[in-house]
Each structure stands twice: as structure tokens, then as C-alpha cells.
Write a protein that holds these residues in place. Structure first.
Motif, PDB file in Angstrom:
ATOM      1  N   PRO A  16       0.831  -1.208   0.000  1.00 20.50           N
ATOM      2  CA  PRO A  16       0.000   0.000   0.000  1.00 20.50           C
ATOM      3  C   PRO A  16       0.867   1.259   0.000  1.00 20.50           C
ATOM      4  O   PRO A  16       1.895   1.317   0.683  1.00 20.50           O
ATOM      5  N   CYS A  17       0.462   2.228  -0.801  1.00 21.11           N
ATOM      6  CA  CYS A  17       1.174   3.508  -0.846  1.00 21.11           C
ATOM      7  C   CYS A  17       0.200   4.589  -1.275  1.00 21.11           C
ATOM      8  O   CYS A  17      -0.894   4.305  -1.748  1.00 21.11           O
ATOM      9  N   GLY A  22      -0.293  14.183  -0.799  1.00 24.68           N
ATOM     10  CA  GLY A  22      -1.485  14.804  -0.218  1.00 24.68           C
ATOM     11  C   GLY A  22      -2.702  13.905  -0.170  1.00 24.68           C
ATOM     12  O   GLY A  22      -3.726  14.284   0.391  1.00 24.68           O
ATOM     13  N   ASP A  23      -2.640  12.693  -0.770  1.00 27.03           N
ATOM     14  CA  ASP A  23      -3.767  11.757  -0.685  1.00 27.03           C
ATOM     15  C   ASP A  23      -4.005  11.367   0.771  1.00 27.03           C
ATOM     16  O   ASP A  23      -3.062  11.229   1.551  1.00 27.03           O
ATOM     17  N   SER A  24      -5.246  11.136   1.119  1.00 26.05           N
ATOM     18  CA  SER A  24      -5.602  10.717   2.478  1.00 26.05           C
ATOM     19  C   SER A  24      -5.468   9.228   2.688  1.00 26.05           C
ATOM     20  O   SER A  24      -5.188   8.780   3.793  1.00 26.05           O
ATOM     21  N   GLY A  25      -5.709   8.450   1.642  1.00 23.75           N
ATOM     22  CA  GLY A  25      -5.747   7.002   1.804  1.00 23.75           C
ATOM     23  C   GLY A  25      -4.811   6.262   0.880  1.00 23.75           C
ATOM     24  O   GLY A  25      -4.371   6.786  -0.148  1.00 23.75           O
ATOM     25  N   VAL A  26      -4.523   5.028   1.282  1.00 28.43           N
ATOM     26  CA  VAL A  26      -3.740   4.105   0.455  1.00 28.43           C
ATOM     27  C   VAL A  26      -4.705   3.087  -0.151  1.00 28.43           C
ATOM     28  O   VAL A  26      -5.692   2.707   0.475  1.00 28.43           O
ATOM     29  N   ASP A  27      -4.434   2.669  -1.374  1.00 33.84           N
ATOM     30  CA  ASP A  27      -5.314   1.711  -2.036  1.00 33.84           C
ATOM     31  C   ASP A  27      -5.141   0.314  -1.465  1.00 33.84           C
ATOM     32  O   ASP A  27      -4.048  -0.087  -1.081  1.00 33.84           O
ATOM     33  N   LEU A  28      -6.254  -0.417  -1.419  1.00 36.66           N
ATOM     34  CA  LEU A  28      -6.265  -1.831  -1.047  1.00 36.66           C
ATOM     35  C   LEU A  28      -6.656  -2.623  -2.290  1.00 36.66           C
ATOM     36  O   LEU A  28      -7.533  -2.210  -3.052  1.00 36.66           O
ATOM     37  N   GLN A  59      -9.273   2.999   8.787  1.00 42.01           N
ATOM     38  CA  GLN A  59     -10.632   3.125   8.267  1.00 42.01           C
ATOM     39  C   GLN A  59     -10.634   2.657   6.816  1.00 42.01           C
ATOM     40  O   GLN A  59      -9.952   3.240   5.974  1.00 42.01           O
ATOM     41  N   VAL A  60     -11.390   1.595   6.532  1.00 44.65           N
ATOM     42  CA  VAL A  60     -11.490   1.058   5.173  1.00 44.65           C
ATOM     43  C   VAL A  60     -12.703   1.712   4.514  1.00 44.65           C
ATOM     44  O   VAL A  60     -13.820   1.594   5.017  1.00 44.65           O
ATOM     45  N   ARG A  61     -12.445   2.379   3.404  1.00 46.49           N
ATOM     46  CA  ARG A  61     -13.495   3.146   2.727  1.00 46.49           C
ATOM     47  C   ARG A  61     -13.655   2.706   1.276  1.00 46.49           C
ATOM     48  O   ARG A  61     -12.710   2.210   0.665  1.00 46.49           O
ATOM     49  N   PRO A  62     -14.853   2.929   0.715  1.00 48.70           N
ATOM     50  CA  PRO A  62     -15.083   2.580  -0.689  1.00 48.70           C
ATOM     51  C   PRO A  62     -14.278   3.458  -1.643  1.00 48.70           C
ATOM     52  O   PRO A  62     -13.843   4.554  -1.289  1.00 48.70           O
ATOM     53  N   LYS A  63     -14.114   2.977  -2.866  1.00 51.28           N
ATOM     54  CA  LYS A  63     -13.533   3.758  -3.957  1.00 51.28           C
ATOM     55  C   LYS A  63     -14.696   4.373  -4.734  1.00 51.28           C
ATOM     56  O   LYS A  63     -15.574   3.659  -5.219  1.00 51.28           O
ATOM     57  N   SER A  64     -14.718   5.689  -4.859  1.00 52.45           N
ATOM     58  CA  SER A  64     -15.852   6.353  -5.518  1.00 52.45           C
ATOM     59  C   SER A  64     -15.988   5.931  -6.979  1.00 52.45           C
ATOM     60  O   SER A  64     -17.100   5.819  -7.488  1.00 52.45           O
ATOM     61  N   GLY A  65     -14.890   5.655  -7.661  1.00 52.99           N
ATOM     62  CA  GLY A  65     -14.964   5.227  -9.055  1.00 52.99           C
ATOM     63  C   GLY A  65     -15.716   3.917  -9.216  1.00 52.99           C
ATOM     64  O   GLY A  65     -16.501   3.748 -10.148  1.00 52.99           O
ATOM     65  N   GLN A 111      -9.920   1.712  -0.006  1.00 56.72           N
ATOM     66  CA  GLN A 111      -8.794   2.509   0.446  1.00 56.72           C
ATOM     67  C   GLN A 111      -8.810   2.571   1.960  1.00 56.72           C
ATOM     68  O   GLN A 111      -9.859   2.406   2.581  1.00 56.72           O
ATOM     69  N   MET A 112      -7.646   2.794   2.549  1.00 53.21           N
ATOM     70  CA  MET A 112      -7.547   2.846   3.997  1.00 53.21           C
ATOM     71  C   MET A 112      -6.860   4.138   4.416  1.00 53.21           C
ATOM     72  O   MET A 112      -5.845   4.518   3.843  1.00 53.21           O
ATOM     73  N   ILE A 113      -7.463   4.782   5.398  1.00 49.40           N
ATOM     74  CA  ILE A 113      -6.805   5.916   6.033  1.00 49.40           C
ATOM     75  C   ILE A 113      -6.548   5.547   7.488  1.00 49.40           C
ATOM     76  O   ILE A 113      -7.198   4.657   8.042  1.00 49.40           O
ATOM     77  N   PHE A 114      -5.615   6.216   8.090  1.00 51.19           N
ATOM     78  CA  PHE A 114      -5.282   5.979   9.489  1.00 51.19           C
ATOM     79  C   PHE A 114      -5.635   7.229  10.278  1.00 51.19           C
ATOM     80  O   PHE A 114      -5.294   8.343   9.873  1.00 51.19           O
ATOM     81  N   ALA A 115      -6.364   7.030  11.373  1.00 45.12           N
ATOM     82  CA  ALA A 115      -6.833   8.160  12.165  1.00 45.12           C
ATOM     83  C   ALA A 115      -6.517   7.940  13.644  1.00 45.12           C
ATOM     84  O   ALA A 115      -6.582   6.815  14.134  1.00 45.12           O
ATOM     85  N   LYS A 116      -6.181   9.030  14.308  1.00 42.75           N
ATOM     86  CA  LYS A 116      -5.929   8.984  15.743  1.00 42.75           C
ATOM     87  C   LYS A 116      -7.270   8.840  16.457  1.00 42.75           C
ATOM     88  O   LYS A 116      -8.257   9.433  16.045  1.00 42.75           O
TER      89      LYS A 116
END
Length: 129
Positions: A16-17, A22-28, A59-65, A111-116
Motif C-alpha cells: 500500500p502507498c 497529499g492523498d488521504s488514503g492508500v489503495d487496497l 478506516q477502510v473506505r469505498p472507492k468512488s470510481g 482505500q484505507m486511512i489511518f486516524a488517531k
């Protein structure tokens, strides 16, 4: 200073990268081929195990595309990966379209973002302000 996430790869998929600065999430990516029938829900493995530091969540989120183009989303909208979880990350996809959707190994599925996160302490009171 960047957050360090320890990772165990179970497949030969890309690490993952962030695609762009500036992207918030990394692709899964999907770790195996599958077909998602209309209105079917299925857990799709990513081939990743993560060690998220205490005080953070993934946080695992959907891909809007996928949602707009193919009618594919996540069955739970946003999934939380707790810092204590050590199993394989799997994405619960759902097909809202009226035709089967082929998931190919290596295809972006979320996609996954990491949050405190903060640990809450609850105090019972007679009235709230």
C-alpha cells in the motif's frame, strides 16, 4: 514524522502507498479473483495483515470510481480496523448493479486511512448542558 504501520504480506500484491502527494488514503487490492452477483455481499481478502499502533485505527473506505462506474460499494460503508486486530484485512463488497461484477486479483477494491482515536471515559450526570 510519518506513522509507521508494520505489515505482513500474504500475497505478491503491491505494498500500500499513496498514489499522489497529499492523498488521504492508500489503495487496497483484491488478493484473489471472484465474481460478485447483483445484490450479493462478499468478503474480499487483501492479502495484508497490519499492526496498527495503539491510539490509531484504520478506516477502510469505498472507492468512488467503483461506486459510480460499476455500482460496487462496501456493505458497511466505513469499516474500522482496531489496533488490536491482527487478522487479514478483508473488504465487504456489495454489488448494487443488475449485472455480475468480476473482481480480478490486483484490482483496487477500497482505500484505507489511518486516524488517531481517543479512549473515552464515561461520567454519569443528572443533566446535560
Amino acid at each position: 514524522m510519518p506513522l509507521t504501520i508494520k505489515m505482513q504480506k500474504l500475497s505478491n500484491l503491491p505494498t500500500p502507498c499513496y498514489a499522489h502527494k497529499g492523498d488521504s488514503g492508500v489503495d487496497l487490492f483484491a488478493a484473489e479473483d471472484s465474481v460478485l452477483e447483483p445484490m450479493e455481499r462478499k468478503l474480499i481478502p487483501t492479502g495484508l495483515k497490519l499492526e496498527i499502533p495503539l491510539g490509531y485505527e484504520g478506516q477502510v473506505r469505498p472507492k468512488s470510481g467503483l461506486a459510480i462506474r460499476d455500482g460496487i460499494s462496501h456493505a458497511n460503508a466505513v469499516g474500522t480496523i482496531d489496533s488490536s486486530y491482527r487478522g487479514e484485512i478483508k473488504v465487504p463488497l456489495i454489488n448494487f448493479s443488475n449485472k455480475p461484477y468480476k473482481i480480478e486479483k490486483g484490482k483496487k477494491i477500497g482505500q484505507m486511512i489511518f486516524a488517531k482515536v481517543e479512549e473515552a471515559v464515561f461520567e454519569e450526570v443528572k443533566e446535560l448542558s
